[in-house]
Design a protein around this motif. Structure first.
Motif, PDB file in Angstrom:
ATOM      1  N   SER A 136       3.851   2.613  -5.308  1.00  0.00           N
ATOM      2  CA  SER A 136       2.618   2.932  -4.599  1.00  0.00           C
ATOM      3  C   SER A 136       2.957   3.855  -3.436  1.00  0.00           C
ATOM      4  O   SER A 136       4.119   4.051  -3.112  1.00  0.00           O
ATOM      5  CB  SER A 136       1.932   1.663  -4.076  1.00  0.00           C
ATOM      6  N   PHE A 137       1.932   4.382  -2.809  1.00  0.00           N
ATOM      7  CA  PHE A 137       2.086   5.182  -1.610  1.00  0.00           C
ATOM      8  C   PHE A 137       1.367   4.463  -0.488  1.00  0.00           C
ATOM      9  O   PHE A 137       0.228   4.012  -0.658  1.00  0.00           O
ATOM     10  CB  PHE A 137       1.480   6.587  -1.784  1.00  0.00           C
ATOM     11  N   TRP A 138       2.002   4.360   0.637  1.00  0.00           N
ATOM     12  CA  TRP A 138       1.390   3.750   1.809  1.00  0.00           C
ATOM     13  C   TRP A 138       0.693   4.855   2.561  1.00  0.00           C
ATOM     14  O   TRP A 138       1.313   5.833   2.973  1.00  0.00           O
ATOM     15  CB  TRP A 138       2.478   3.101   2.660  1.00  0.00           C
ATOM     16  N   MET A 139      -0.616   4.749   2.717  1.00  0.00           N
ATOM     17  CA  MET A 139      -1.402   5.807   3.332  1.00  0.00           C
ATOM     18  C   MET A 139      -2.043   5.295   4.612  1.00  0.00           C
ATOM     19  O   MET A 139      -2.494   4.159   4.672  1.00  0.00           O
ATOM     20  CB  MET A 139      -2.458   6.306   2.353  1.00  0.00           C
ATOM     21  N   LEU A 140      -2.057   6.142   5.632  1.00  0.00           N
ATOM     22  CA  LEU A 140      -2.646   5.809   6.927  1.00  0.00           C
ATOM     23  C   LEU A 140      -3.573   6.904   7.380  1.00  0.00           C
ATOM     24  O   LEU A 140      -3.369   8.068   7.059  1.00  0.00           O
ATOM     25  CB  LEU A 140      -1.543   5.635   7.976  1.00  0.00           C
ATOM     26  N   GLN A 144       0.808  -7.188  -5.474  1.00  0.00           N
ATOM     27  CA  GLN A 144      -0.649  -7.153  -5.391  1.00  0.00           C
ATOM     28  C   GLN A 144      -1.321  -7.056  -6.758  1.00  0.00           C
ATOM     29  O   GLN A 144      -2.518  -7.295  -6.876  1.00  0.00           O
ATOM     30  CB  GLN A 144      -1.101  -5.999  -4.491  1.00  0.00           C
ATOM     31  N   THR A 162       9.122   4.359  -7.485  1.00  0.00           N
ATOM     32  CA  THR A 162       7.944   4.338  -6.620  1.00  0.00           C
ATOM     33  C   THR A 162       6.821   3.597  -7.334  1.00  0.00           C
ATOM     34  O   THR A 162       6.493   3.899  -8.477  1.00  0.00           O
ATOM     35  CB  THR A 162       7.496   5.775  -6.284  1.00  0.00           C
ATOM     36  N   HIS A 209      11.854  -8.899  -0.736  1.00  0.00           N
ATOM     37  CA  HIS A 209      11.570  -7.633  -0.072  1.00  0.00           C
ATOM     38  C   HIS A 209      12.675  -7.368   0.940  1.00  0.00           C
ATOM     39  O   HIS A 209      13.053  -8.268   1.697  1.00  0.00           O
ATOM     40  CB  HIS A 209      10.215  -7.693   0.640  1.00  0.00           C
ATOM     41  N   GLN A 228      10.562  -0.574   1.554  1.00  0.00           N
ATOM     42  CA  GLN A 228       9.783   0.575   2.015  1.00  0.00           C
ATOM     43  C   GLN A 228      10.777   1.591   2.546  1.00  0.00           C
ATOM     44  O   GLN A 228      11.741   1.235   3.223  1.00  0.00           O
ATOM     45  CB  GLN A 228       8.826   0.142   3.123  1.00  0.00           C
TER      46      GLN A 228
END
Length: 186
Positions: free
Chosen positions: A175-179, A108, A173, A116, A154
């Motif tokens: 990034s962090f995947w946030m929800l 990105q 690491t 991946h 991931q």
């Protein structure tokens, strides 16, 4: 052997790896179920079939790891839900003991396509034998061969064994995947 399946090659001593094909869809779903049931044993993962339907194609290669010489006698016992450590997806003398499913992602920041890892799984009784490391090295060699400059994956923060492996292999690491849930669970 299907038309799209290549001959097996040695992954590491005692184990071979062979290319899967689109006809392996059901087995891939079973391995995905095993992967997630290891970490979340009470969760229902029937939705994984949709993931495989949407993303599994000739452009997202799949490889199976088999123990050379097979696993012995054919297992005819029907597995019960939650018996991941006993469950052999094929119930035959050539049952896979691991798998690797690769795909593509887009960085990105740079916009570059890169490899991946969608799924890497080793059956519990075959862990700590170097199969996971060998699969990661296989994935990296595949990505380099096609010209990728990086490889991503991931991992859940609770999967300490996987995190240790990836850190040992130089993964970092990014990034962090946030929800945020928008509706309460029913």
């Amino acid at each position: 052997m299907s038309v799209n399946t290549t001959l097996a090659e040695e992954l590491l001593p005692g184990y071979s790896i062979k290319r899967g094909s689109i006809i392996d869809r059901a087995m891939l779903i079973r391995f995905m179920h095993l992967t997630y049931q290891d970490m979340f044993p009470t969760q229902d993962f029937s939705h994984l079939a949709q993931t495989v339907k949407q993303y599994f194609s000739d452009n997202t290669p799949l490889w199976w790891v088999e123990e050379e010489g097979g696993q012995g006698e054919e297992d005819t016992e029907t597995p019960r839900r939650g018996d991941a450590e006993k469950f052999s997806p094929f119930h035959s003398s050539t049952s896979p003991v691991g798998c690797l499913w690769m795909g593509n992602a887009i960085d990105q920041v740079s916009g570059d396509r890169h490899a991946h890892i969608f799924l890497i799984y080793v059956v519990p009784e075959y862990r700590r034998r170097g199969i996971g490391t060998a699969l990661m090295q296989y994935a990296e060699a595949w990505a380099k061969k096609r010209g990728d400059r990086q490889i991503g994956l991931q991992v859940f923060p609770s999967n300490q064994a996987a995190l240790n492996l990836y850190n040992q292999l130089g993964y970092q690491t990014q990034s962090f995947w946030m929800l945020k849930p928008l509706y309460p669970k029913i």
